[in-house]
Scaffold this motif. Structure first.
Motif, PDB file in Angstrom:
ATOM      1  N   LEU A   1      -0.955   4.129  -7.808  1.00 36.25           N
ATOM      2  CA  LEU A   1      -1.300   4.192  -6.393  1.00 36.25           C
ATOM      3  C   LEU A   1      -2.407   5.191  -6.114  1.00 36.25           C
ATOM      4  O   LEU A   1      -3.292   4.962  -5.301  1.00 36.25           O
ATOM      5  CB  LEU A   1      -0.039   4.578  -5.615  1.00 36.25           C
TER       6      LEU A   1
ATOM      7  N   LEU B   1       9.218   6.234  -1.346  1.00 40.79           N
ATOM      8  CA  LEU B   1       8.490   6.203  -2.599  1.00 40.79           C
ATOM      9  C   LEU B   1       9.329   6.847  -3.691  1.00 40.79           C
ATOM     10  O   LEU B   1       8.971   7.860  -4.270  1.00 40.79           O
ATOM     11  CB  LEU B   1       7.156   6.944  -2.477  1.00 40.79           C
TER      12      LEU B   1
ATOM     13  N   LEU C   1      -0.242   2.006   5.310  1.00 38.67           N
ATOM     14  CA  LEU C   1      -0.624   1.961   3.897  1.00 38.67           C
ATOM     15  C   LEU C   1      -1.312   3.251   3.475  1.00 38.67           C
ATOM     16  O   LEU C   1      -1.054   3.787   2.387  1.00 38.67           O
ATOM     17  CB  LEU C   1      -1.550   0.760   3.650  1.00 38.67           C
TER      18      LEU C   1
ATOM     19  N   ARG D   1       8.668  -1.173   6.162  1.00 40.45           N
ATOM     20  CA  ARG D   1       8.206   0.031   6.856  1.00 40.45           C
ATOM     21  C   ARG D   1       8.477  -0.004   8.356  1.00 40.45           C
ATOM     22  O   ARG D   1       8.036   0.881   9.083  1.00 40.45           O
ATOM     23  CB  ARG D   1       6.702   0.246   6.622  1.00 40.45           C
TER      24      ARG D   1
ATOM     25  N   LEU E   1       2.789  -0.876  -4.757  1.00 41.41           N
ATOM     26  CA  LEU E   1       3.964  -0.544  -3.954  1.00 41.41           C
ATOM     27  C   LEU E   1       5.129  -1.508  -4.202  1.00 41.41           C
ATOM     28  O   LEU E   1       6.192  -1.353  -3.600  1.00 41.41           O
ATOM     29  CB  LEU E   1       3.597  -0.550  -2.465  1.00 41.41           C
TER      30      LEU E   1
ATOM     31  N   ALA F   1       2.021   9.367  -1.771  1.00 39.48           N
ATOM     32  CA  ALA F   1       2.157   9.198  -3.211  1.00 39.48           C
ATOM     33  C   ALA F   1       1.312  10.211  -3.969  1.00 39.48           C
ATOM     34  O   ALA F   1       1.737  10.774  -4.985  1.00 39.48           O
ATOM     35  CB  ALA F   1       1.755   7.777  -3.606  1.00 39.48           C
TER      36      ALA F   1
ATOM     37  N   CYS G   1       2.786   3.700 -11.474  1.00 36.95           N
ATOM     38  CA  CYS G   1       2.366   4.456 -10.299  1.00 36.95           C
ATOM     39  C   CYS G   1       0.860   4.662 -10.221  1.00 36.95           C
ATOM     40  O   CYS G   1       0.382   5.788 -10.161  1.00 36.95           O
ATOM     41  CB  CYS G   1       3.087   5.805 -10.260  1.00 36.95           C
TER      42      CYS G   1
ATOM     43  N   LEU H   1      -0.719  -3.189  -2.446  1.00 31.62           N
ATOM     44  CA  LEU H   1       0.589  -3.815  -2.266  1.00 31.62           C
ATOM     45  C   LEU H   1       1.278  -4.055  -3.607  1.00 31.62           C
ATOM     46  O   LEU H   1       2.502  -3.950  -3.715  1.00 31.62           O
ATOM     47  CB  LEU H   1       0.436  -5.138  -1.507  1.00 31.62           C
TER      48      LEU H   1
ATOM     49  N   PHE I   1       5.920  -5.785   3.096  1.00 27.40           N
ATOM     50  CA  PHE I   1       5.603  -4.377   3.343  1.00 27.40           C
ATOM     51  C   PHE I   1       5.918  -3.994   4.785  1.00 27.40           C
ATOM     52  O   PHE I   1       6.512  -2.940   5.052  1.00 27.40           O
ATOM     53  CB  PHE I   1       4.122  -4.121   3.039  1.00 27.40           C
TER      54      PHE I   1
ATOM     55  N   HIS J   1       5.194  -4.893  -3.652  1.00 26.91           N
ATOM     56  CA  HIS J   1       5.350  -5.990  -2.696  1.00 26.91           C
ATOM     57  C   HIS J   1       4.558  -7.243  -3.083  1.00 26.91           C
ATOM     58  O   HIS J   1       4.788  -8.304  -2.510  1.00 26.91           O
ATOM     59  CB  HIS J   1       4.907  -5.540  -1.302  1.00 26.91           C
TER      60      HIS J   1
ATOM     61  N   LEU K   1       1.210   6.072   3.113  1.00 25.68           N
ATOM     62  CA  LEU K   1       1.971   5.988   1.875  1.00 25.68           C
ATOM     63  C   LEU K   1       1.130   6.400   0.676  1.00 25.68           C
ATOM     64  O   LEU K   1       1.621   7.061  -0.247  1.00 25.68           O
ATOM     65  CB  LEU K   1       2.497   4.572   1.682  1.00 25.68           C
ATOM     66  N   ARG K   2      -0.128   6.013   0.671  1.00 23.20           N
ATOM     67  CA  ARG K   2      -0.987   6.413  -0.449  1.00 23.20           C
ATOM     68  C   ARG K   2      -1.144   7.925  -0.477  1.00 23.20           C
ATOM     69  O   ARG K   2      -1.081   8.553  -1.536  1.00 23.20           O
ATOM     70  CB  ARG K   2      -2.354   5.744  -0.347  1.00 23.20           C
TER      71      ARG K   2
END
Length: 730
Positions: free
Chosen positions: A560, A723, A636, A620, A594, A643, A558, A591, A616, A596, A639-640
């Protein structure tokens, strides 16, 4: 349904994904097999994501006398119809029409013979009226937008609204978007292109949040929006399919309300300024000028009706469910977790034999696609050669869920959801490879690991690069529009036209020319080649089962949160195949984290990066074009952020409840707000509004609504955000 923005093509669900669209689009070069190269033939069925309502299946059920309530209750397990809440019904919807446009030109026109009204464009900088026959241009330079019309111009902030009589029952005035055309396939004279025309609601032009461009969205009442949905052939109403049209209207309405509730305000989505896209990412909204009386009747006879399920609630009240739908299946639908990622109690695998009835003339009930080993090698990330293909896991429908490829770089296992996009398959429902089946239709658990290997050893003739075979229709289709789908959440492919709403010669309920039942060459919705192309004679050898090896997911620790993203955020241009630099490096790292991307972080946007971006986007619910534009970049970043807040929330296991405070509560509030549950001010204080938001989220997640955030609620938040691993990050 649910993937493919601004594609402009008639059937998002039915879309004609012509053989080779994905491969020719850059994922794999075209090859001709040589005498020593093997071929792999994938046999499958259906078209689209295969979750929820099958449109051909609904048509078949209608032909057998089932009502729209019967149809939807069958395809959505445990769900039942009912009227939408009055307060929700009163809320308007923002539907995106244009994204990332440096300028937009609109021409005002009449909807019929009645006198028109001006379209008035207004911003903080001024007002200008545009009458029928005139053209107005809105352009952006930096943070300034300029409106130029025959009656005058003004420049100022890029928040511009256009109003006319679009909220009346019978609008007299419409606008046409320059450079945009749509296929109208419901004309008695045959299909033809016509301009993108919109007459209902209010037009909003807003600044894109990542580029110096403009987004355009329509604000519209729900029933007016449903009138403009073009997802099913209206001519089915001429041949016993009116109940299918009614089911489609209710499904479109329920889905739209569900999106409205979960996506928050248009301002919270500044990459589109919308709650819905007008394309197969959500639903194909086509505006004005395409409707027939069958569709108008279907919409109005079901007005306000949606689908509910006991597991879908907010604040203790049931809310409309995500009624996903696609063109057809191979005879069974899929569980949502097998085709998408989320597990929904009402989208379970059910019988869909109606998709294969001769009377519905579904050209995609059965299909085949043949690839050379070289083509598969070029298309599959990480494979340097392909010598074998193995069905190693089956879904509840009886179709393959995972396929393992052997050869140099393998064995590597791919989910059929991924292969659908990578290989350009019409659906993920593959049931055999080179004639060898590995699943039992409609009865196989998703945990099963039936293994059948097909290893191609030799061919004796040259074969064409790809073969598309349909075996169930009596005649080939002749439709030429290209499209794909995936609804919401799911991802779909490219569409080239949309289709509007009411016949252009009248104002609201135009009486249209009765459309004769379509001949067999046009009733099948997705263009297919029904003549089998000869392929190479292949010697097929069944070998012992191989060990399934799932491709490792990078970033399992993780990382991220710690990844730099400054170059990616600051990139003013779209990133696509051929670009390079720090922004691409940061994209690849993100990516990879995540799960991908499984390639080098080298700053070069090549084939592997394109495939990762598509993966991705598919996951999504974005348009799967492999290009990182405003919307993909924003997703993106979301999601960051999620996270980072998820890591904070999971930093220790203490219970969060009313009266607690601190960074974990602030992170909780951020996540709730992101999911559309308003916690009040993001202040780190767990007060009454945060308590209500937590309880509402718990109800929607089928958890005990006690307002206390413990292990289960943390995991549910992670799952809802896609996530799941963040609960294990420290």
């Amino acid at each position: 349904m649910g993937q493919g923005h601004s594609q402009r093509s008639w059937w998002p669900r039915f879309g004609a994904f012509v053989a080779g669209v994905v491969l020719a689009g850059g994922l794999a070069p075209m090859y001709t097999a040589n005498a020593a190269e093997g071929t792999f033939t994938f046999a499958g069925g259906g078209y689209g994501h295969s979750v929820g309502m099958s449109q051909f299946g609904a048509y078949g059920m209608a032909l057998e006398g089932f009502s729209w309530t019967d149809i939807l209750s069958h395809y959505f397990t445990g769900a039942s119809p009912g009227p939408v809440d009055a307060a929700l019904a009163a809320r308007p919807l923002w539907v995106n029409l244009q994204v990332e446009r440096p300028s937009v030109s609109l021409t005002v026109r009449a909807t019929g013979s009645a006198p028109t009204v001006p379209v008035v464009f207004t911003s903080a900088a001024g007002t200008v009226a545009v009458v029928a026959g005139e053209t107005v241009t809105i352009s952006r330079s930096g943070d300034t937008c300029t409106v130029t019309a025959p009656a005058g111009s003004f420049s100022g902030p890029c928040a511009i609204d256009a109003q006319w009589d679009g909220w009346s029952g019978s609008p007299t005035t419409a606008f046409v978007i320059a450079g945009c055309s749509q296929m109208n396939w419901n004309l008695a004279s045959g299909s033809q292109q016509q301009p993108c025309t919109y007459a209902r609601g209010t037009l909003h032009l807003r600044p894109d949040n990542n580029t110096a461009t403009i987004a355009g969205s329509i604000e519209i009442a729900m029933e007016d929006y449903i009138l403009g949905i073009s997802e099913m052939p209206y001519f089915w109403g001429d041949s016993g399919g009116q109940a299918a049209l009614e089911a489609q209207a209710v499904a479109a309405r329920s889905y739209a309300y569900a999106r409205l509730l979960t996506r928050g305000t248009p301002e919270s989505r500044p990459w589109c300024w919308c709650q819905l896209y007008d394309t197969p990412v959500d639903q194909n909204y086509v505006g004005w000028g395409h409707g027939t009386q069958h569709w108008i009747d279907a919409v109005r006879s079901t007005a306000g009706q949606v689908m509910f399920h006991p597991g879908a609630t907010r604040n203790g009240v049931q809310v409309p469910i995500d009624t996903f739908y696609s063109s057809s299946t191979f005879g069974w639908t899929e569980n949502s977790e097998d085709s998408f990622t989320a597990t929904l109690p009402y989208t379970k695998a059910v019988d869909d034999h109606w998709s294969g009835l001769a009377a519905v003339r579904n050209g995609n009930f059965r299909w085949t696609r043949t690839f050379t080993a070289s083509q598969l090698t070029a298309a599959l990330p990480g494979m340097a050669s392909v010598t074998g293909a193995t069905i190693t896991r089956c879904s509840a429908s009886g179709a393959a869920l995972e396929i393992t490829f052997t050869g140099s770089g393998g064995p590597r296992t791919f989910h059929t959801r991924e292969l659908r996009g990578t290989l350009g398959l019409r659906s993920q429902q593959v049931y055999a490879i080179n004639g060898v089946t590995g699943c039992s239709s409609g009865a196989v658990s998703t945990s099963s690991t039936t293994t059948t290997t097909t290893t191609v050893t030799e061919t004796t003739t040259t074969t064409v690069t790809e073969t598309t075979t349909t075996t169930t229709t009596p005649a080939p289709t002749t439709t030429t529009t290209v499209a794909e789908t995936t609804t919401t959440t799911a991802a779909e492919a490219t569409t080239t036209t949309l289709a509007p709403e009411i016949t252009t010669t009248t104002v609201a309920e135009a009486t249209t020319t009765t459309i004769a039942p379509a001949p067999t060459t046009t009733t099948t919705i997705v263009p297919t080649t029904t003549t089998t192309v000869p392929v190479a004679d292949t010697t097929t050898t069944t070998v012992p089962p191989v060990t399934t090896t799932t491709v490792p997911v990078a970033g399992a620790a993780c990382p991220l949160i710690s990844l730099p993203i400054d170059a990616l955020i600051g990139a003013g241009r779209s990133l696509r195949a051929g670009t390079s630099g720090p922004a691409v490096s940061q994209l690849q790292a993100l990516l990879s984290a995540l799960g991908h991307y499984d390639g080098p972080v080298d700053g070069v946007f090549g084939r592997l990066t394109t495939a990762a971006v598509r993966s991705f986007q598919d996951a999504r619910g974005l348009f799967t074009d492999g290009v990182v534009g405003s919307r993909t970049r924003s997703e993106l970043m979301v999601l960051r952020s999620a996270a980072e807040n998820g890591r904070i929330l999971a930093s220790d296991g203490r219970l969060l409840r009313r009266g607690t405070a601190g960074d974990q509560v602030r992170a909780l509030q951020q996540l709730l707000n992101l999911l559309g549950f308003n916690p009040g001010p993001i202040d780190g204080a767990f007060g009454s509004r945060t308590d209500r938001a937590v309880a509402a989220f718990q109800r929607a997640s089928s958890l005990h609504p006690d307002g206390i955030v413990g292990t289960e609620s943390r995991a549910a938040l992670a799952a809802a955000l896609g996530l799941g691993s963040i609960v294990d990050c420290r």
